[in-house]
Design a protein around this motif. Structure first.
Motif, PDB file in Angstrom:
ATOM      1  N   LEU A 235       0.802  -1.221   0.000  1.00 53.82           N
ATOM      2  CA  LEU A 235       0.000   0.000   0.000  1.00 53.82           C
ATOM      3  C   LEU A 235       0.836   1.274   0.000  1.00 53.82           C
ATOM      4  N   TRP A 236       2.128   1.156   0.269  1.00 54.52           N
ATOM      5  CA  TRP A 236       2.932   2.365   0.369  1.00 54.52           C
ATOM      6  C   TRP A 236       3.054   3.046  -0.981  1.00 54.52           C
TER       7      TRP A 236
ATOM      8  N   THR B 228      -5.470   4.292   6.055  1.00 55.02           N
ATOM      9  CA  THR B 228      -6.740   3.630   6.353  1.00 55.02           C
ATOM     10  C   THR B 228      -7.607   3.417   5.115  1.00 55.02           C
ATOM     11  N   ASP B 229      -7.831   4.460   4.326  1.00 47.58           N
ATOM     12  CA  ASP B 229      -8.703   4.312   3.155  1.00 47.58           C
ATOM     13  C   ASP B 229      -8.138   3.341   2.117  1.00 47.58           C
TER      14      ASP B 229
ATOM     15  N   ALA C  66      -9.975  -0.244   1.192  1.00 50.37           N
ATOM     16  CA  ALA C  66     -10.342  -0.579  -0.185  1.00 50.37           C
ATOM     17  C   ALA C  66      -9.668  -1.871  -0.633  1.00 50.37           C
ATOM     18  N   ALA C  67      -8.415  -2.078  -0.235  1.00 47.93           N
ATOM     19  CA  ALA C  67      -7.685  -3.265  -0.672  1.00 47.93           C
ATOM     20  C   ALA C  67      -8.174  -4.536   0.020  1.00 47.93           C
ATOM     21  N   THR C  68      -8.598  -4.417   1.270  1.00 46.97           N
ATOM     22  CA  THR C  68      -9.006  -5.610   2.021  1.00 46.97           C
ATOM     23  C   THR C  68     -10.501  -5.854   1.994  1.00 46.97           C
TER      24      THR C  68
ATOM     25  N   TRP D  50     -13.338   1.556  10.043  1.00 47.86           N
ATOM     26  CA  TRP D  50     -13.002   1.377  11.456  1.00 47.86           C
ATOM     27  C   TRP D  50     -12.185   0.115  11.676  1.00 47.86           C
ATOM     28  N   THR D  51     -12.557  -0.951  10.985  1.00 54.16           N
ATOM     29  CA  THR D  51     -11.780  -2.188  11.103  1.00 54.16           C
ATOM     30  C   THR D  51     -10.384  -1.981  10.527  1.00 54.16           C
ATOM     31  N   ALA D  52     -10.296  -1.282   9.396  1.00 56.41           N
ATOM     32  CA  ALA D  52      -8.993  -0.995   8.799  1.00 56.41           C
ATOM     33  C   ALA D  52      -8.137  -0.163   9.756  1.00 56.41           C
TER      34      ALA D  52
END
Length: 162
Positions: free
Chosen positions: A76-77, A113-114, A118-120, A125-127
């Motif tokens: 994600l970086w 977080t966003d 989106a990826a998972t 909130w869970t992210a």
């Protein structure tokens, strides 16, 4: 990960390590420069790896929480997300700004977080919870290793006789 992201993660790691090594150099003026440079490079690589593992650790945690399997891991970086971490040295000085340092890491976590959600496929909130738990877990692990290294490297006083 792109070469730009890897370079920024390494710079962020060296920056984080510098924030911890400079106070050591000030407290111990007799420490050789070569030792300080070695510590800076080793610490920088370790910190860069920890920064790089942060989303992967959160991904693993999210996978444990979900009943359905996650899609393949995608780092994600991005350069924009890593860039604030490069300024960590200024904020990492032990007495100068621990609160600012924590706020910087919280800000980077919130920025992750966003894309992480989106990826998972989890909600925000869970992210955020997965990123927070993995960040705290990695920080505690690194601090434990630091303390262990310090404890093992400090020479012990001789035992009194009789």
């Amino acid at each position: 990960m792109s070469p730009a992201v890897i370079t920024l993660l390494l710079l962020a790691g060296v920056s984080e390590a510098a924030g911890r090594i400079v106070p050591l150099a000030v407290r111990r003026p007799g420490v050789s420069r070569t030792l300080l440079i070695r510590l800076l490079i080793m610490g920088g690589v370790v910190e860069a790896v920890v920064f790089g593992l942060w989303p992967l650790t959160a991904w693993t945690l999210a996978g444990l929480l979900l009943s359905s399997p996650l899609p393949g891991y995608d780092p994600l970086w991005t350069p924009g997300l890593v860039a604030p971490l490069v300024f960590a040295a200024v904020l990492a000085f032990p007495m100068l700004g621990p609160l600012l340092h924590v706020l910087l890491l919280v800000g980077v976590g919130l920025a992750l977080t966003d894309p992480f959600a989106a990826a998972t496929g989890v909600d925000r909130w869970t992210a955020a919870g997965c990123l927070a738990l993995s960040g705290v877990g990695l920080a505690v692990a690194v601090e434990a290793v630091r303390r262990l290294v310090v404890r093992l490297s400090v020479p012990r006083a001789p035992e009194p006789v009789g």
